[in-house]
Every structure is written in structure tokens, then in C-alpha cells.
Design an enzyme around this catalytic site. Structure first.
Site, PDB file in Angstrom:
ATOM      1  N   ASN A  12       0.857  -1.192   0.000  1.00 22.42           N
ATOM      2  CA  ASN A  12       0.000   0.000   0.000  1.00 22.42           C
ATOM      3  C   ASN A  12       0.893   1.242   0.000  1.00 22.42           C
ATOM      4  O   ASN A  12       1.488   1.581   1.015  1.00 22.42           O
ATOM      5  CB  ASN A  12      -0.895  -0.039   1.249  1.00 22.42           C
ATOM      6  CG  ASN A  12      -1.725   1.224   1.403  1.00 22.42           C
ATOM      7  OD1 ASN A  12      -1.865   2.004   0.459  1.00 22.42           O
ATOM      8  ND2 ASN A  12      -2.271   1.428   2.594  1.00 22.42           N
ATOM      9  N   LYS A  14      -0.016   4.254  -0.244  1.00 30.19           N
ATOM     10  CA  LYS A  14      -0.701   5.410   0.361  1.00 30.19           C
ATOM     11  C   LYS A  14      -0.520   6.649  -0.520  1.00 30.19           C
ATOM     12  O   LYS A  14      -0.494   6.538  -1.734  1.00 30.19           O
ATOM     13  CB  LYS A  14      -0.196   5.652   1.785  1.00 30.19           C
ATOM     14  CG  LYS A  14      -0.140   4.386   2.621  1.00 30.19           C
ATOM     15  CD  LYS A  14       0.060   4.648   4.086  1.00 30.19           C
ATOM     16  CE  LYS A  14       0.329   3.336   4.788  1.00 30.19           C
ATOM     17  NZ  LYS A  14       0.070   3.376   6.218  1.00 30.19           N
ATOM     18  N   HIS A  99      -9.670   0.854   4.885  1.00 29.75           N
ATOM     19  CA  HIS A  99      -8.335   0.991   5.487  1.00 29.75           C
ATOM     20  C   HIS A  99      -8.432   1.900   6.718  1.00 29.75           C
ATOM     21  O   HIS A  99      -9.232   2.844   6.745  1.00 29.75           O
ATOM     22  CB  HIS A  99      -7.362   1.574   4.464  1.00 29.75           C
ATOM     23  CG  HIS A  99      -5.944   1.545   4.970  1.00 29.75           C
ATOM     24  ND1 HIS A  99      -5.445   2.533   5.773  1.00 29.75           N
ATOM     25  CD2 HIS A  99      -4.955   0.635   4.811  1.00 29.75           C
ATOM     26  CE1 HIS A  99      -4.191   2.231   6.086  1.00 29.75           C
ATOM     27  NE2 HIS A  99      -3.874   1.084   5.514  1.00 29.75           N
ATOM     28  N   GLU A 101      -6.776   4.296   7.776  1.00 28.97           N
ATOM     29  CA  GLU A 101      -6.647   5.744   7.550  1.00 28.97           C
ATOM     30  C   GLU A 101      -7.933   6.332   6.969  1.00 28.97           C
ATOM     31  O   GLU A 101      -8.261   7.493   7.218  1.00 28.97           O
ATOM     32  CB  GLU A 101      -5.423   6.011   6.661  1.00 28.97           C
ATOM     33  CG  GLU A 101      -4.132   5.828   7.467  1.00 28.97           C
ATOM     34  CD  GLU A 101      -2.988   5.195   6.710  1.00 28.97           C
ATOM     35  OE1 GLU A 101      -2.958   5.262   5.466  1.00 28.97           O
ATOM     36  OE2 GLU A 101      -2.102   4.621   7.377  1.00 28.97           O
ATOM     37  N   GLU A 171      -5.414  -5.142  10.833  1.00 30.04           N
ATOM     38  CA  GLU A 171      -4.418  -4.089  10.983  1.00 30.04           C
ATOM     39  C   GLU A 171      -4.697  -3.288  12.256  1.00 30.04           C
ATOM     40  O   GLU A 171      -5.496  -2.338  12.236  1.00 30.04           O
ATOM     41  CB  GLU A 171      -4.472  -3.138   9.794  1.00 30.04           C
ATOM     42  CG  GLU A 171      -4.205  -3.813   8.466  1.00 30.04           C
ATOM     43  CD  GLU A 171      -3.718  -2.815   7.437  1.00 30.04           C
ATOM     44  OE1 GLU A 171      -2.560  -2.912   7.042  1.00 30.04           O
ATOM     45  OE2 GLU A 171      -4.490  -1.921   7.063  1.00 30.04           O
ATOM     46  N   GLY A 177       2.185   2.235  10.633  1.00 29.97           N
ATOM     47  CA  GLY A 177       3.063   3.385  10.428  1.00 29.97           C
ATOM     48  C   GLY A 177       3.789   3.841  11.682  1.00 29.97           C
ATOM     49  O   GLY A 177       4.349   4.933  11.723  1.00 29.97           O
ATOM     50  N   SER A 217       3.304  -2.143  10.381  1.00 28.55           N
ATOM     51  CA  SER A 217       4.762  -2.122  10.558  1.00 28.55           C
ATOM     52  C   SER A 217       5.446  -3.447  10.200  1.00 28.55           C
ATOM     53  O   SER A 217       6.449  -3.828  10.809  1.00 28.55           O
ATOM     54  CB  SER A 217       5.131  -1.687  11.981  1.00 28.55           C
ATOM     55  OG  SER A 217       4.667  -0.362  12.225  1.00 28.55           O
ATOM     56  N   GLY A 238       2.710  -1.148   4.328  1.00 29.02           N
ATOM     57  CA  GLY A 238       2.736   0.265   3.953  1.00 29.02           C
ATOM     58  C   GLY A 238       4.168   0.717   3.709  1.00 29.02           C
ATOM     59  O   GLY A 238       4.728   0.521   2.635  1.00 29.02           O
TER      60      GLY A 238
HETATM   61  C1  PEP Z   1      -0.845  -0.139   5.778  1.00 29.89           C
HETATM   62  O1  PEP Z   1      -0.742   0.822   5.047  1.00 29.89           O
HETATM   63  O2  PEP Z   1      -1.846  -0.862   5.669  1.00 29.89           O
HETATM   64  C2  PEP Z   1       0.196  -0.407   6.778  1.00 29.89           C
HETATM   65  C3  PEP Z   1       0.097  -1.487   7.504  1.00 29.89           C
HETATM   66  O3  PEP Z   1       1.229   0.496   6.909  1.00 29.89           O
HETATM   67  P1  PEP Z   1       2.666   0.249   7.620  1.00 29.89           P
HETATM   68  O4  PEP Z   1       3.205  -1.046   7.074  1.00 29.89           O
HETATM   69  O5  PEP Z   1       3.496   1.432   7.227  1.00 29.89           O
HETATM   70  O6  PEP Z   1       2.439   0.144   9.101  1.00 29.89           O
END
Ligand code: PEP
Length: 267
Positions: A12, A14, A99, A101, A171, A177, A217, A238
């Protein structure tokens, strides 16, 4: 539920990259990960304006073009929104729905998430329904309740035969993030609850075939332990997906973990 599921890793991006760096990153990911596409579903979710060029790069390499969101109405006066037909036009195969966000920054609720999911399924797209608790909810002991509630609301009116198009991404919001990854055991415990809920809602076969990704992460250093859990079928990535060597290591970890599970099936 003794079957081994095909692993699924998504990148992703983003709201990152620009036109040139999106093309470059897609090229690098294809070069690094193309050889795993026969053993792992690999999806890239670039920003909307770059879907077309990234799609061209993915071309015939077996990687899946993904979109970060979609709107549930087919067309009309919805300024700024993107329809399922537009995504299909660009050869998008899979779309993220709900998601964290979008839920927590943009303000999407369960009803909108469900409407988008139903529209995407109806259009024949693969969907990744994202769910997860906040830190506050985890600390209050609400983790399972929140995840089951988002799962049930997201899957409302999804027919059993449509479940083949569905992947769940667990998630935890506090892990996205932040560099603060869930332990493989904690993640697997939630995955188990999700799978059991899907078995209750549909049946054992549907639950056994359902892929549940972990997101939050994930990086090259922790992917192996996470994907080693029988309940964890890959990841939604991400930050680390913007770095092709790291993304490759994550895909490779998913492929290797799945091979091990095949040799010693447990769950
Ligand atoms: C995501 O964008 O779904 C995500 C898990 O981001 P990150 O890996 O940066 O935590």
C-alpha cells in the site's frame, strides 16, 4: 481447516511517490518479485493518478494492480470519487476497503465500508476488508469485540459464494506506520477469532479458505516470524513497500513460510 492457503502480500503506497518514482518503484518491484508471482499473490496499490502507468508496468508479470479505495455509486454527481467501472477500465483486480486511515483520518463508518465492499464484489473485484482496533480499545480489553464488530458490519449481505473474492486484513491501528508491530502470537490470536467468526457466519470451508493478512509495521526483519504463524496468510505492507529490496524480502518470507506450512500443516 487443515488446508494451506496461497499467501497474499500487498504493497500500500498510500499518498506517496510521484509519477516518475511510481514507475521506477513498480519496475523495481516487478524485477525483484516477479519470480514469486507463481507462488504468492502480490498486489501493488499506487495512488489513483498512477494506476494506469503502474498497471502498464505490471503488465504480464503476474502482479496484481490494486486500488486504495473505491466509491459505491456507479456514476454521477460524486465529485472526487472513483467508481468500480473506472477501476475495471484500468485493469485493477483488487481494492482496499475500510483501510484504517480512511476510517480514522477521513471518517468512513461501517455502513459506508459495507456499501463499498458490496459494490466492489458486485463488480467482480477482489476486496481486502481492513479491520483493527485502536490502542485505546486494546487497552480497554475491547480488541476482539471491535474486530468482530467491524468484520460483521463489513460483511453484511455478502453472499457465501462471494467470499472467494474477499481477503481480510487485520491491521491494529496502533501498529500502522508506527514501527510498533504486533507480536506474531497477538496477531495470530485475533486472526483465529476472525476465522472462527467467519465459520459461524458462513461455514468451515469458507473460513478455512479465507486469507487473513496482518498489517502494521511489517518489514523485512519481522515478516518471517509473523508469516510463520499458521493463521497469518501474508501481509498488507505500507512503509516497507516503498523500498523494493525490503518488499521482496517480505514476499520471499511469505513464500517460504507457506512452503513450511505445507510440509507441516497444523491449522
Ligand atoms: C498499511 O498501510 O496498511 C500499513 C500497515 O502500513 P505500515 O506497514 O506502514 O504500518
Amino acid at each position: 481447516m487443515g488446508m494451506t492457503r496461497r499467501p497474499f502480500v500487498g504493497g500500500n503506497w498510500k499518498m506517496n511517490t510521484d509519477l516518475a518514482s511510481a514507475v521506477e518503484l513498480a519496475d523495481d518491484v516487478v524485477a525483484a518479485c516477479g519470480c514469486f508471482a507463481d507462488r504468492c499473490d502480490i498486489a501493488l496499490y499506487p495512488p489513483f493518478p498512477y494506476l494506469q502507468v503502474v498497471g502498464r508496468t505490471l503488465g504480464h508479470h503476474g502482479l496484481l494492480l490494486g486500488a486504495q479505495d473505491v466509491y459505491h455509486q456507479p456514476n454521477g454527481a460524486y465529485t472526487g470519487e472513483i467508481s468500480t467501472d473506472m477501476l475495471l477500465d484500468l485493469n485493477v483486480k483488487v481494492v482496499l476497503i475500510g483501510h484504517s486511515e480512511r476510517r480514522h483520518v477521513i471518517g468512513e463508518n461501517d455502513e459506508l465500508v459495507n456499501a463499498k465492499l458490496l459494490a466492489a464484489l458486485e463488480a467482480g473485484l477482489g476486496v481486502v476488508l481492513c479491520i483493527g482496533e485502536t490502542l485505546e480499545q486494546r487497552e480497554a480489553g475491547d480488541t476482539n469485540r471491535v474486530n468482530v464488530s467491524q468484520l460483521m458490519a463489513g460483511l453484511r449481505e455478502v453472499a457465501p459464494e462471494q467470499m472467494e473474492q474477499v481477503t481480510i486484513a487485520y491491521e491494529p491501528v496502533w501498529a500502522i506506520g508506527t514501527g510498533q508491530v504486533a507480536s506474531p502470537q497477538d496477531a495470530a490470536a485475533v486472526h483465529r477469532i476472525i476465522r472462527r467468526s467467519v465459520a459461524d457466519l458462513y461455514d468451515q470451508d469458507t473460513a478455512g479458505g479465507l486469507r487473513i493478512q496482518y498489517g502494521g509495521s511489517v518489514n523485512a526483519a519481522n515478516a518471517r516470524d509473523l508469516f510463520g504463524e499458521p493463521q497469518i496468510d501474508g501481509g498488507l505492507v505500507g512503509g516497507a513497500s516503498l523500498d523494493s529490496p525490503q518488499f521482496k524480502a517480505i514476499v520471499e518470507a511469505a513464500v517460504q513460510a507457506t512452503e513450511k506450512k505445507r510440509e507441516a500443516p497444523t491449522a
